[in-house]
Design an enzyme around this catalytic site. Sequence first.
Site, PDB file in Angstrom:
ATOM      1  N   CYS A 149       0.845  -1.195   0.000  1.00  0.00           N
ATOM      2  CA  CYS A 149       0.000   0.000   0.000  1.00  0.00           C
ATOM      3  C   CYS A 149       0.882   1.247   0.000  1.00  0.00           C
ATOM      4  CB  CYS A 149      -0.901  -0.023   1.225  1.00  0.00           C
ATOM      5  SG  CYS A 149      -1.697   1.543   1.595  1.00  0.00           S
ATOM      6  N   GLU A 150       0.665   2.140  -0.952  1.00  0.00           N
ATOM      7  CA  GLU A 150       1.525   3.312  -1.041  1.00  0.00           C
ATOM      8  C   GLU A 150       1.217   4.359   0.028  1.00  0.00           C
ATOM      9  OE1 GLU A 150      -0.513   6.321  -4.277  1.00  0.00           O
ATOM     10  OE2 GLU A 150       0.776   4.730  -5.048  1.00  0.00           O
ATOM     11  N   HIS A 151       0.134   4.168   0.782  1.00  0.00           N
ATOM     12  CA  HIS A 151      -0.215   5.114   1.826  1.00  0.00           C
ATOM     13  C   HIS A 151       0.386   4.758   3.179  1.00  0.00           C
ATOM     14  CE1 HIS A 151      -3.563   5.491  -1.152  1.00  0.00           C
ATOM     15  NE2 HIS A 151      -3.210   6.751  -1.023  1.00  0.00           N
ATOM     16  N   HIS A 152       0.661   3.460   3.394  1.00  0.00           N
ATOM     17  CA  HIS A 152       1.196   3.045   4.688  1.00  0.00           C
ATOM     18  C   HIS A 152       2.393   2.099   4.568  1.00  0.00           C
ATOM     19  CE1 HIS A 152      -3.034   4.180   5.618  1.00  0.00           C
ATOM     20  NE2 HIS A 152      -2.454   4.758   6.656  1.00  0.00           N
ATOM     21  N   GLN A 159      -4.711  -0.538  -5.376  1.00  0.00           N
ATOM     22  CA  GLN A 159      -5.198  -1.709  -6.104  1.00  0.00           C
ATOM     23  C   GLN A 159      -5.868  -1.346  -7.415  1.00  0.00           C
ATOM     24  OE1 GLN A 159      -7.093  -4.729  -3.708  1.00  0.00           O
ATOM     25  NE2 GLN A 159      -8.295  -5.481  -5.424  1.00  0.00           N
ATOM     26  N   HIS A 217      -5.831  -6.066   2.440  1.00  0.00           N
ATOM     27  CA  HIS A 217      -4.958  -4.929   2.707  1.00  0.00           C
ATOM     28  C   HIS A 217      -4.630  -4.886   4.196  1.00  0.00           C
ATOM     29  CE1 HIS A 217      -5.637  -2.623  -1.205  1.00  0.00           C
ATOM     30  NE2 HIS A 217      -6.417  -3.693  -1.304  1.00  0.00           N
ATOM     31  N   CYS A 245      -3.259  -2.577   5.751  1.00  0.00           N
ATOM     32  CA  CYS A 245      -3.544  -1.256   6.316  1.00  0.00           C
ATOM     33  C   CYS A 245      -4.977  -1.196   6.824  1.00  0.00           C
ATOM     34  CB  CYS A 245      -3.286  -0.152   5.286  1.00  0.00           C
ATOM     35  SG  CYS A 245      -4.221  -0.327   3.766  1.00  0.00           S
TER      36      CYS A 245
END
Length: 222
Positions: A111-114, A152, A180, A182
């Site tokens: 996940c590019e956010h976490h 995704q 996910h 996250c």
Amino acid sequence: MDNHDLEKEEAMDDHIMSSLETPLRADAFDLSDDEKIKIIEGHFREIMHTLGLDLTDDSLKGTPHRVAKMYVKEIFHGLHPDNKPVARRFENKYKYHKMLVERDITVYSSCEHHFVPIIGKAHVAYIPNEHVIGLSKLNRLVHYYARRPQVQERLTMQIANELKQALQTENVAVLIEADHLCVMSRGVNDVSSSTVTAEYSGLFEQEQYRAEFLGHVRGGKR
């Protein structure tokens, strides 16, 4: 945490996709892999130190280098275009023009956010015209685009676009089912939900072809 900070935190959890292309700076590949590993190692050592970990401990002292090498050589190796698999086309000598489905391709992304794992399966299909590609290339293309910080929805579309270009046909379908971490291990802490994304083009925009594809995918469930 006030309401403004809470709204910002919730917005970050919404997994917004900013673009179809993975966001990269123009100088993304100016440094060699070894240079990147050295820099990341130093930064990760500082993170561990800030967390209060004892970097003289035998179990921890090699961790900064291991993490840096893992990021560059494994988990995020799909960022570098030199690692992109060559999807060589072959003449469709058998004149096979029915659906070809490769299901249950392992997806292991981040996940590019976490920067925590996305784990799941990809199912891809195409209806060939004049060309086909080797079956293993379908898996390799999925793995290449998965091995980078991802959303995704973007991953699904990147795989579909690459297959259309490689096969020179619009008749492509991609479906990804993933968990996910996250969502599972932080934030809402929901361990029972999963995420499904799909991209259909060409003949797969027609209900009969989508239904056949999904029948093959669901029929393979164990």
